[in-house]
Structures are given as structure tokens and as C-alpha cells.
Design an enzyme around this catalytic site. Structure first.
Site, PDB file in Angstrom:
ATOM      1  N   ASN A 107      -0.117  42.573  -5.846  1.00 34.19           N
ATOM      2  CA  ASN A 107      -0.751  42.344  -7.154  1.00 34.19           C
ATOM      3  C   ASN A 107       0.111  42.955  -8.244  1.00 34.19           C
ATOM      4  O   ASN A 107       0.485  42.294  -9.226  1.00 34.19           O
ATOM      5  CB  ASN A 107      -2.144  42.968  -7.210  1.00 34.19           C
ATOM      6  CG  ASN A 107      -3.057  42.439  -6.127  1.00 34.19           C
ATOM      7  OD1 ASN A 107      -2.858  41.333  -5.652  1.00 34.19           O
ATOM      8  ND2 ASN A 107      -4.041  43.217  -5.741  1.00 34.19           N
TER       9      ASN A 107
ATOM     10  N   MET B 245      -3.401   7.256  -4.685  1.00 33.60           N
ATOM     11  CA  MET B 245      -2.350   6.364  -5.176  1.00 33.60           C
ATOM     12  C   MET B 245      -2.790   4.913  -4.993  1.00 33.60           C
ATOM     13  O   MET B 245      -3.900   4.654  -4.571  1.00 33.60           O
ATOM     14  CB  MET B 245      -1.052   6.661  -4.457  1.00 33.60           C
ATOM     15  CG  MET B 245      -0.470   7.994  -4.880  1.00 33.60           C
ATOM     16  SD  MET B 245       0.983   8.373  -3.955  1.00 33.60           S
ATOM     17  CE  MET B 245       0.364   8.463  -2.326  1.00 33.60           C
TER      18      MET B 245
ATOM     19  N   ARG C 210      -9.355  51.811  -1.359  1.00 38.79           N
ATOM     20  CA  ARG C 210      -9.039  52.124  -2.757  1.00 38.79           C
ATOM     21  C   ARG C 210      -9.971  53.267  -3.175  1.00 38.79           C
ATOM     22  O   ARG C 210     -11.141  53.030  -3.479  1.00 38.79           O
ATOM     23  CB  ARG C 210      -9.268  50.906  -3.645  1.00 38.79           C
ATOM     24  CG  ARG C 210      -8.223  49.795  -3.494  1.00 38.79           C
ATOM     25  CD  ARG C 210      -8.591  48.633  -4.411  1.00 38.79           C
ATOM     26  NE  ARG C 210      -7.509  47.698  -4.642  1.00 38.79           N
ATOM     27  CZ  ARG C 210      -7.426  46.480  -4.073  1.00 38.79           C
ATOM     28  NH1 ARG C 210      -8.352  46.082  -3.224  1.00 38.79           N
ATOM     29  NH2 ARG C 210      -6.419  45.668  -4.382  1.00 38.79           N
TER      30      ARG C 210
ATOM     31  N   ARG D 283      -5.647  55.157   0.258  1.00 38.86           N
ATOM     32  CA  ARG D 283      -4.740  55.224  -0.896  1.00 38.86           C
ATOM     33  C   ARG D 283      -5.270  56.233  -1.904  1.00 38.86           C
ATOM     34  O   ARG D 283      -6.441  56.178  -2.289  1.00 38.86           O
ATOM     35  CB  ARG D 283      -4.605  53.865  -1.567  1.00 38.86           C
ATOM     36  CG  ARG D 283      -3.637  53.965  -2.736  1.00 38.86           C
ATOM     37  CD  ARG D 283      -3.486  52.690  -3.480  1.00 38.86           C
ATOM     38  NE  ARG D 283      -4.670  52.350  -4.246  1.00 38.86           N
ATOM     39  CZ  ARG D 283      -4.812  51.199  -4.869  1.00 38.86           C
ATOM     40  NH1 ARG D 283      -3.869  50.282  -4.789  1.00 38.86           N
ATOM     41  NH2 ARG D 283      -5.903  50.957  -5.557  1.00 38.86           N
TER      42      ARG D 283
ATOM     43  N   TYR E 256       1.997  44.015   9.563  1.00 47.03           N
ATOM     44  CA  TYR E 256       0.572  43.730   9.384  1.00 47.03           C
ATOM     45  C   TYR E 256       0.283  43.199   7.981  1.00 47.03           C
ATOM     46  O   TYR E 256       1.094  43.337   7.063  1.00 47.03           O
ATOM     47  CB  TYR E 256      -0.288  44.969   9.678  1.00 47.03           C
ATOM     48  CG  TYR E 256      -0.203  46.069   8.632  1.00 47.03           C
ATOM     49  CD1 TYR E 256      -1.073  46.092   7.541  1.00 47.03           C
ATOM     50  CD2 TYR E 256       0.740  47.091   8.733  1.00 47.03           C
ATOM     51  CE1 TYR E 256      -1.000  47.096   6.585  1.00 47.03           C
ATOM     52  CE2 TYR E 256       0.823  48.099   7.781  1.00 47.03           C
ATOM     53  CZ  TYR E 256      -0.053  48.097   6.710  1.00 47.03           C
ATOM     54  OH  TYR E 256       0.013  49.077   5.753  1.00 47.03           O
TER      55      TYR E 256
ATOM     56  N   ARG F 283       0.825  -1.213   0.000  1.00 47.01           N
ATOM     57  CA  ARG F 283       0.000   0.000   0.000  1.00 47.01           C
ATOM     58  C   ARG F 283       0.856   1.259   0.000  1.00 47.01           C
ATOM     59  O   ARG F 283       1.891   1.325   0.648  1.00 47.01           O
ATOM     60  CB  ARG F 283      -0.911   0.019   1.231  1.00 47.01           C
ATOM     61  CG  ARG F 283      -1.577  -1.334   1.456  1.00 47.01           C
ATOM     62  CD  ARG F 283      -2.918  -1.255   2.043  1.00 47.01           C
ATOM     63  NE  ARG F 283      -2.977  -0.732   3.383  1.00 47.01           N
ATOM     64  CZ  ARG F 283      -4.126  -0.428   3.974  1.00 47.01           C
ATOM     65  NH1 ARG F 283      -5.263  -0.560   3.313  1.00 47.01           N
ATOM     66  NH2 ARG F 283      -4.148   0.010   5.198  1.00 47.01           N
TER      67      ARG F 283
ATOM     68  N   HIS G 282     -10.049  42.633 -12.249  1.00 44.62           N
ATOM     69  CA  HIS G 282     -10.963  43.568 -11.601  1.00 44.62           C
ATOM     70  C   HIS G 282     -12.122  42.829 -10.936  1.00 44.62           C
ATOM     71  O   HIS G 282     -12.440  43.034  -9.762  1.00 44.62           O
ATOM     72  CB  HIS G 282     -11.485  44.561 -12.649  1.00 44.62           C
ATOM     73  CG  HIS G 282     -12.521  45.485 -12.109  1.00 44.62           C
ATOM     74  ND1 HIS G 282     -13.870  45.229 -12.245  1.00 44.62           N
ATOM     75  CD2 HIS G 282     -12.418  46.617 -11.392  1.00 44.62           C
ATOM     76  CE1 HIS G 282     -14.541  46.192 -11.645  1.00 44.62           C
ATOM     77  NE2 HIS G 282     -13.689  47.055 -11.133  1.00 44.62           N
TER      78      HIS G 282
ATOM     79  N   GLY H 188       2.173  46.135  -2.355  1.00 41.80           N
ATOM     80  CA  GLY H 188       1.056  45.816  -3.241  1.00 41.80           C
ATOM     81  C   GLY H 188       1.494  44.633  -4.092  1.00 41.80           C
ATOM     82  O   GLY H 188       2.103  44.793  -5.147  1.00 41.80           O
TER      83      GLY H 188
ATOM     84  N   GLU I 293       5.268  48.451  -4.883  1.00 46.66           N
ATOM     85  CA  GLU I 293       4.650  47.495  -5.816  1.00 46.66           C
ATOM     86  C   GLU I 293       5.367  47.457  -7.160  1.00 46.66           C
ATOM     87  O   GLU I 293       4.833  46.960  -8.148  1.00 46.66           O
ATOM     88  CB  GLU I 293       3.148  47.783  -5.967  1.00 46.66           C
ATOM     89  CG  GLU I 293       2.799  49.237  -6.136  1.00 46.66           C
ATOM     90  CD  GLU I 293       1.289  49.507  -6.090  1.00 46.66           C
ATOM     91  OE1 GLU I 293       0.491  48.572  -6.138  1.00 46.66           O
ATOM     92  OE2 GLU I 293       0.927  50.698  -6.044  1.00 46.66           O
TER      93      GLU I 293
ATOM     94  N   GLY J 245      -7.046   7.712  -1.463  1.00 49.43           N
ATOM     95  CA  GLY J 245      -7.510   7.131  -2.723  1.00 49.43           C
ATOM     96  C   GLY J 245      -6.752   7.592  -3.956  1.00 49.43           C
ATOM     97  O   GLY J 245      -7.078   7.193  -5.072  1.00 49.43           O
TER      98      GLY J 245
HETATM   99  C1  PEP Z   1      -1.633  45.705  -5.315  1.00 53.42           C
HETATM  100  O1  PEP Z   1      -1.131  46.040  -6.372  1.00 53.42           O
HETATM  101  O2  PEP Z   1      -1.324  44.667  -4.703  1.00 53.42           O
HETATM  102  C2  PEP Z   1      -2.682  46.521  -4.690  1.00 53.42           C
HETATM  103  C3  PEP Z   1      -3.122  46.263  -3.477  1.00 53.42           C
HETATM  104  O3  PEP Z   1      -3.226  47.508  -5.444  1.00 53.42           O
HETATM  105  P1  PEP Z   1      -4.285  47.281  -6.635  1.00 53.42           P
HETATM  106  O4  PEP Z   1      -4.695  45.845  -6.598  1.00 53.42           O
HETATM  107  O5  PEP Z   1      -5.400  48.207  -6.372  1.00 53.42           O
HETATM  108  O6  PEP Z   1      -3.472  47.644  -7.826  1.00 53.42           O
HETATM  109 MG    MG Z   2      -1.451  48.083  -7.091  1.00 55.59          MG
END
Ligand code: PEP
Ligand code: MG
Length: 876
Positions: free
Chosen positions: A769, A104, A562, A618, A852, A93, A456, A767, A746, A102
């Protein structure tokens, strides 16, 4: 050379890395003196060595070690391989470090062949049993070792059942089983051109090799991806003396949980089949009996099961999932592991066990999978309802959890109208844009054909706690015709669909959902989490309802407002458009004043709710052309409202259009060229705080954040200008307010020069993203087109927009922190991109000492629990 093989008597529960979960637990069961059939474990390292070059087969060393271990097993059990009067049979096994139920392979009854099966029949005086074991071996071996289609075998079994007019395999006569064995052997010959191997040692080697290989089968790879299990762990292989639940009416096999895996109630819960072996219970061919029936039929065995199960739960400090077999009235435990459970059960069990004094609060916090809390906080579809639903697409990404049904609408306006008329609708778009915001608010769920996890639609929906599936690339919206194409299928506006934001799947028609189920146990666990967490956990939110949700979840402030999200309501949009498009300063100024009025009221509302906690606002981030209309009709009506010619408006839109807006005129660059924009916002922030303070608001902690800085000079200039604006306002109104001005980090260049940037920043927030977008060079909006393939073929282990790329983006963040703190040791540093809600990323942020994290309100509990787990892990 490292040891390839460990007898169960040599290991213990702490050796999961090497022995896998099952192997380590079997060793632990032995150590605890539980009734366990003896055996040995081949290590995960041996598997990894094998997988480096599977064409070489098992190494000679490994084969020698296996042979030695078999000899020891023979001595221990007083049985022998291929020895007719004391026949040893084994199970082979899989067992990885992290359980993958389940996924493998497993083979039972290894060691049987044409000759010794007859001896087994005579020895047990039970030919039915002996041939049942053999036909099972032939079936499993064909599947696992040779990958033959199991249907070939199942068809013969059903024929046999039909012929004898029985419904279950165990009801077949011995003669039928003998015939089946002969039939099955023919299948080998026909399909493979060679017979089933009679050499029992060959059987062992083949089985071990097949289990090693099963680490890389498709379902195991998919499971690992879904559960964030690394690909380089390998599986151990457990070889264990068979005990038989299929010896007759006093034998059987079962599975039990020490607490109820769905509700978490403290009661033994399990299923049991008389006269059955191994996989029969899970295979679902026969309907098992409830565990309680053992209590009716054999109470002393039930008591033994109960007392051993309790012993194991107390020993492991966790709810256990136990497999057992009863062979002629004697109980054996074949495996124990921490039981899988629903989120609801996980929370209840953890809290109950603390109350019972069985575990500490720290253990309770570590027992609950942070991500699973989503199940508690959003509606979901039950398995039962889904089993009756027709799947439309499974190509989408689970962008924001929840479950919703409604009528398809293709425009935000329609969504608004229908919602106002009390009709549940799903907004289906090729992709959403900021203009869709009101429609998104009105819809029950959002479904897009394009876009990834930070598109978005995804970001906004998560912020609202609204169900959303993005990047469903096998769907195509024809907005003009009001049609949704899915392959050959055509859906119209008004047709009903159901969207599962927990899995990314979309169904036809209405699927009923169940509401969220947080309760007192959840509250208790979250309180402990907040006490334990070193990281402060704030929320990303701007509208009052979301902010209230965040504070209900005890957010420690607002980490990201935002402000552009405040610009998209119809009357505000008109003013920002006026600002962008008007040709004379007076009009522009007037438009800006009116926008300031709106913003001031919004900020006051935010400060009123802020509970005296830090609030990071922001300043405007997106490129201006995002505020301009796209379709003809809207362009025409805007031209009329602004008393411009359609031509002039189109020209201006054309001028503002950018080839690459994400890298264009946005963020602080807007303020470098239109300083009045940020000045207006800062003015509105101060006016809003003043009104809030005058209305009796608490001491406000206002933090103003400048986005998309790449040069220290940008921040220096803007900060100076904005401080002047702010101080002028404060002096004019004889008001005191402690405010700070900080920046987002960012852009990779900002990371590399964070020491310079820190000089002028009161705080910093990553940031992730944008930082991920710019570090990888993957557009946030277009990455959906290839990321799913990268994930499927293993080019990427995880979507970096969902879970921080620690090696690349993470390395930049770490470097930036070190640089910033070298220049300003006490500078507060946080993160507010989407990965701030992802547990693995949170562990990283805690480890590198951020102060944070900030995420959308509905993800706060996940982030709080993950932050507590990170504290416990990193402190240990
Ligand atoms: C990011 O870029 O991580 C961010 C928080 O800003 P936004 O997503 O609004 O560009
Ligand atoms: Mg950003």
C-alpha cells in the site's frame, strides 16, 4: 508474412491466440468430426495489423486471402456466392481469445441482395424465409457496419406486427417481410444517402472491418477492464456457411450448457426456439422453450445433442456452452466454449468432475475463478431483486464485498447507538478516520464519498469482512445538516439505502440480500488448494473474531497485526491522547503504562488464538496526530478530561499537524524520536506471550515488525534497542521465547538498499500500500479523485492499489528480494499489503519466489486458490 486466414480444417483448440476461442473451437469441432458448417477464421494478428491504422481499410493481401478462402469454401460446400440455384450465405462473427459474450459484433446472412433473395425464395419455395433472412441482414448490417440506431428498424418491425396483429416477428406474413425489406432499404437511403451495398464481396469486407473495429467499442473495453482482459489481443473473425433455423417448423436454434450454469447440477440445461435464427434466443424477444421439449418432439435429435454434448465435455474437461441449429431436422453445432457459471456452480462442477474421474484436482483448481469465491462468502443481491431497485449512484468503488441495507447514519456514535437499539444502519461518511472504528463495526455497511481501495474505510472494512463502497464521488455528506446530497436528490438520516460491495453501486430503499453459500464442495476445493500452494497464506488481523475467521479458513499464521487498531476504543484513546499531550514526564509515563496494560491483554488474546503459528506484530505506524480529535465539541471535552485549557490543546494539535502526514512523522520515525513507544509495545508483547504461555498456550512464534524503514541505520538502532528491552524482560522473568525482529519494506529507498537492510532483519514483509503510494507518488487517500478517469481512458490498465503494478512497483519488489537474498539467502520474505489478496498479483509473488502472502481473513480463500493456481502455472 504470417498466414492471415485459416480454414476450420487447418486449426485446432490449441490455437486460441491466433484464431480466438471461437475459431479454435470450431476447428476442434471439425477435427472431432462433429456436424459443423464449414468456414474459415481471419486471425487476431490480422485484426491487430488492421487496428494500427484503420483508415487504410483492409489490406490488399488480406482481401486476396479472403477471396481464396471463399473459393475453397465454395468448393467444399458445393455452393457459390451470388449463385442463384446454390446460394452460399455466411455469418461473420467476432471471436477473441478470451470469450467476451455479446460484447463484439456479428452479422448473419451476409451474401444476400435484391436479386438473389428472390432466387432464394424460389429455390426454397419459402419466400417467408428468404425475406426474413434479408431483413435481418439489413438490420444487423446497419447497426454493425454503419452504427445506425437499431430503434429505427425496431419501430418498423413493431408497426408491421401491429398491422398484422401478431406478437412475434416469425408470425409476420411474407408480404409484410417484403414490405419491411423495402422500408429498411429506405432507411439506408434516408440516413446514409446511399443504398445498401448489393456487391456481396463488398458486404464481406465491410463486415470483417466492422468486426475488427468492434474490438474497441465501448462495451468491449469496459468488459475487458472488468475482467482483466488485456487490450492488445484483438479479435479473430469467423466466416461460416449459414445453416438456417428459420426454414420452418422443423428448424430452430438453441443454446445449451452441459451442466446447470447456476446450480452446477449435472443435467443438460438449455433453451430452444422453433423457426428462429441466431440471436433470437439471447435477444429475449420470444420466450424460448426448455431444451426438454426437443426430447418430446424429436427424441432422436435430443439424443444426438446429448451424446455430442457429453463427448465435448469429456474432450474439453470442462462444462461447455454450445450453440446449435437444426435445419430441416438436421443438427449442426455452431460453436462450443467453456460455459460461464456462477461461483457456486463452478465449485460444484469442478469437484463433481474430479469425483467422476473426468478431470484431475489440478484441473479443478484451475477451473474456478479465484475472485468469484467472494460471491460464496458474502451476502449478495440477486439480479431479480436489483432489477426492481432504484439506483442512487454507481460512481463508487467495490471496496469490500457483501450486500447490506439499512438506515443512513452520518456519525460513528449514531451507528453504535442505533445498532445497540437493534436498528440496521449504514455509516455514510465523507471519508472515515480511525476514530470511526466502533461505528464501522456496528454498521451493516460503510459508504464513503472520498477515498480509494486502500483508504482507511476500505482496508478496515475488508479486514472485518464488512460490505463497503468507497470513493462514491457523486455523493456529498453534509454532516452538520444531517443530509446526503446526490445531484438534486436529498436524503436524510434514517432514510433507507442498500449498498452493494460486490459492484460499488448504491440503491435507494431496502433491497433484500441472499446469504453466503459455502458448503462441502467448497471445503474440498480449498483443501486441494492448500495442498497445491507453494506460498504460505497468512492473515492480516488483530481482533479475536477476525483471527478466528482466519483460522476457520485455515490461515497459516498471522502476517500482520496492525497495533494501532487497538488504540481506538474510547478508554485507550484517552490514554494515548494523554501520552501525546501531557507536558510532564510522570503523566506521560503513567499513560504509557496504562496503554501497555491494554496492549498486553490484547496480545495475550492474540497469542491464545495463534495455534502456535507465526504471528507478526507490527509496531505503531500512523502519525500521532491521527489520534487527536478534530471537531470542536470533542476538543472541548478532551481539554476538560485532561485538565488543559482549550487554547493549549488547540496549540498542541496545531503543532502536531502535518502538511503531508503520510510522508511525515510516522512509522519507525516515531520510535526514533519517542523510543519509549516501541519499547512499551515490545514489553507488552512479551508480557502477553508470557501470560499466554503460562495459561498453557502452545509454543509461540512471535515476529515483531518495524514499519516504514528507509535507512538501514533506522532498523539497526531500533532493533538493538528493542532486543535489549526484550532480552531484559526474558532474563527478568527467566523465560524462553523464540522471537524475531523484522521490517516492512514499503519505501522505494528500502527496496533499493534491501541488501543493507537485510543485515539486521530476521524477516521482511512488503507493504505494497505504501510502496505503491510512494512509487507512483499517488496519495492512498486522494487517488480516488483521478484514478477512475485514468482507468476509464486507459491511461492506467488497473488500479495499482488493487492489483500490483508489476512493471514498476513489482520491479522494485523483485529487485529488493534479489538484494536481500544476496545478503541473507534464507531470509523469509512476504507481502502484507492489499494486493496480497489479488490473484494476478499473487501469481507474480509466487513467480519471484516470495515465501508468504498475508491478506484480510475474508479474502483467504481467494488468496489460497490463487496461490494454488500460481503454483500450477509457474511450475508448468
Ligand atoms: C502497507 O503499506 O501495505 C501496509 C500493509 O501497511 P498499512 O496499510 O497499514 O500502511
Ligand atoms: Mg504501510
Amino acid at each position: 508474412m504470417s498466414q492471415n486466414v485459416y480454414a476450420f480444417t487447418e486449426g485446432h483448440a490449441g490455437m486460441r491466440d491466433l484464431l480466438g476461442g471461437k475459431g479454435a473451437n470450431l476447428a476442434e469441432l471439425c477435427r472431432l468430426g462433429l456436424p459443423v458448417p464449414q468456414g474459415f477464421t481471419i486471425t487476431t494478428q490480422a485484426c491487430l495489423d488492421y487496428l494500427k491504422d484503420p483508415k487504410q481499410g483492409l489490406s490488399t493481401d488480406l482481401k486476396t486471402d479472403i477471396q481464396k478462402a471463399i473459393q475453397e469454401l465454395e468448393a467444399q460446400t458445393h455452393k457459390q456466392f451470388n449463385q442463384k440455384d446454390q446460394l452460399l450465405l455466411v455469418s461473420v462473427r467476432s471471436g477473441a481469445k478470451i470469450s467476451m459474450p455479446g460484447m463484439m459484433d456479428t452479422i448473419l446472412n451476409v451474401g444476400l441482395n435484391d436479386e438473389n433473395v428472390e432466387a432464394l425464395a424460389q429455390m426454397t419455395d419459402n419466400p417467408h424465409f428468404a425475406y426474413d433472412c434479408y431483413r435481418r441482414l439489413l438490420q444487423m448490417y446497419a447497426d454493425v457496419v454503419y452504427g445506425l440506431d437499431s430503434q429505427l428498424f425496431e419501430d418498423r418491425l413493431s408497426q408491421a406486427r401491429r398491422k398484422e396483429k401478431v406478437t412475434a416477428d416469425y408470425e409476420l406474413s411474407s408480404q409484410a417481410l417484403r414490405d419491411l425489406v423495402a422500408d429498411f432499404k429506405t432507411i439506408y437511403q434516408e440516413e446514409l444517402n446511399f443504398p445498401f451495398p448489393q456487391d456481396v464481396h463488398q458486404q464481406i469486407y465491410d463486415a470483417v472491418e466492422a468486426v475488427f473495429k468492434s474490438w474497441n467499442n465501448k462495451r468491449a473495453r469496459v468488459y475487458r477492464q472488468l475482467h482483466d482482459i488485456p487490450d492488445d489481443l484483438g479479435t479473430a473473425v469467423n466466416i461460416q456457411e449459414m445453416v438456417f433455423g428459420n426454414l420452418g417448423p422443423h428448424s430452430g436454434t438453441g443454446v445449451l450448457f452441459t451442466r446447470h450454469p447456476a446450480s452446477g447440477e449435472k443435467e443438460l440445461f438449455g433453451e430452444f426456439l422453433v423457426n428462429a435464427q441466431g440471436e433470437d434466443v439471447v435477444a429475449g424477444i420470444r420466450t424460448p422453450q426448455a431444451l426438454d421439449e426437443i426430447n418430446q418432439q424429436a427424441p432422436q435429435i435430443y439424443q444426438e445433442i446429448e451424446s455430442l454434448a457429453n463427448k465435448l465435455e469429456a474432450h474439453y474437461h470442462n462444462m461447455q456452452d454450445i450453440e446449435f441449429t437444426i435445419e430441416e431436422g438436421k443438427l449442426y453445432f455452431l460453436q462450443t466454449r467453456d460455459g460461464k457459471r456462477t461461483a457456486k456452480a463452478a465449485v460444484k462442477i469442478a469437484v463433481d468432475m474430479v469425483k467422476e474421474g473426468l478431470i484431475t484436482k489440478a484441473e479443478a483448481l484451475q477451473q474456478v475463478d479465484a475472485k468469484s469465491l467472494d460471491q460464496l462468502l458474502h451476502p449478495s443481491f440477486t439480479e431479480e431483486n436489483l432489477s426492481q431497485a432504484e439506483l442512487l449512484s454507481e460512481a463508487g468503488l467495490a471496496a469490500s464485498p457483501g450486500a447490506a441495507s439499512g438506515a443512513i447514519v452520518f456519525t460513528a456514535d449514531k451507528a453504535k447507538d442505533w445498532a445497540e437499539a437493534g436498528k440496521a444502519c449504514i455509516l455514510v461518511r465523507q471519508e472515515t478516520s480511525p476514530e470511526d472504528i466502533e461505528g464501522m463495526t456496528a454498521a451493516q455497511a460503510i459508504l464513503t464519498c472520498h477515498g480509494g481501495m486502500t483508504s482507511h474505510a476500505a482496508v478496515v472494512a475488508r479486514g472485518m469482512g464488512k460490505c463497503c463502497v468507497t470513493g462514491c464521488h457523486d455523493l456529498n455528506v453534509d454532516e452538520g445538516q444531517g443530509l446526503l446530497h446526490c445531484g438534486d436528490r436529498l436524503l436524510h438520516e434514517g432514510d433507507s439505502i442498500s449498498v452493494d460491495g460486490n459492484t460499488g453501486k448504491v440503491y435507494l430503499g431496502h433491497v433484500p440480500s441472499s446469504p453466503s453459500k459455502a458448503g462441502a464442495d467448497f471445503e474440498a476445493l480449498m483443501t486441494w488448494a492448500r495442498e497445491e500452494s507453494r506460498l504460505a497464506v497468512r492473515m492480516n488481523a488483530e481482533n479475536p473474531q477476525d483471527i478466528q475467521t482466519g483460522f476457520d479458513f485455515k490461515a497459516q499464521g498471522i502476517g500482520l497485526v496492525r497495533t494501532e487498531h487497538m488504540f481506538f476504543q474510547a478508554e485507550r484513546l484517552l490514554e494515548i491522547r494523554r501520552f501525546i499531550l501531557s507536558s510532564n514526564d510522570n503523566d506521560r509515563h503513567a499513560a504509557l503504562e496504562r496503554i501497555a496494560g491494554y496492549q498486553e491483554a490484547d496480545f495475550k488474546a492474540i497469542f491464545d488464538l495463534s495455534q502456535g503459528q507465526k504471528t507478526v506484530i507490527r509496531l505503531l505506524d500512523p502519525p500521532l496526530h491521527e489520534f487527536l480529535p478534530q471537531d470542536e465539541q470533542e476538543i472541548l471535552s478532551l481539554a476538560q478530561s485532561l485538565e488543559l485549557s482549550e487554547e493549549a490543546l488547540k496549540d498542541r494539535i496545531q503543532q502536531l499537524k502535518e502538511v503531508n502526514p503520510m510522508l511525515g512523522h510516522r512509522g519507525c520515525r516515531l520510535a526514533m524520536t519517542y523510543p519509549e513507544l516501541y519499547e512499551m509495545q515490545v514489553h507488552a508483547i512479551l508480557a502477553g506471550s508470557r501470560s499466554s504461555q503460562e495459561a498453557g498456550g502452545q509454543d509461540l512464534k512471535v515476529e515483531i515488525m518495524i514499519p516504514l524503514v528507509s535507512l538501514a541505520k533506522e532498523l539497526q538502532l531500533l532493533k538493538q534497542r528493542l532486543e535489549e528491552t526484550a532480552d531484559r524482560y526474558l532474563a527478568e522473568h527467566q523465560m524462553t521465547l523464540s522471537y524475531k525482529i523484522g521490517t516492512m519494506i514499503e519505501i522505494p529507498r528500502a527496496c533499493l538498499t534491501a541488501d543493507q537492510i537485510a543485515q539486521d532483519a530476521d524477516f521482511m514483509s512488503f507493504g505494497t500500500n505504501d510502496l505503491t503510494q510512494m512509487t507512483f507518488g499517488y496519495s492512498r487517500d486522494d487517488a480516488g479523485k483521478f484514478i477512475h478517469q485514468y482507468l476509464a481512458d486507459g491511461t492506467l490498465a488497473k488500479d495499482p492499489f488493487q492489483s500490483l503494478d508489476q512493471e514498476g512497483v513489482g520491479a522494485l519488489i523483485k529487485l529488493a528480494c534479489q538484494k536481500a537474498r544476496s545478503a541473507k539467502p534464507d531470509i523469509p520474505i512476504g507481502v502484507c499489503g492489499e494486493v496480497a489478496g489479488d490473484p494476478a498479483s499473487i501469481a507474480f509473488f509466487d513467480a519471484i519466489g516470495l515465501d508468504y502472502i498475508s491478506c484480510s481473513p475474508f479474502r483467504l480463500p481467494i488468496a489460497q486458490l490463487a496461490a494454488a493456481q500460481a503454483s500450477l502455472l509457474n511450475r508448468a
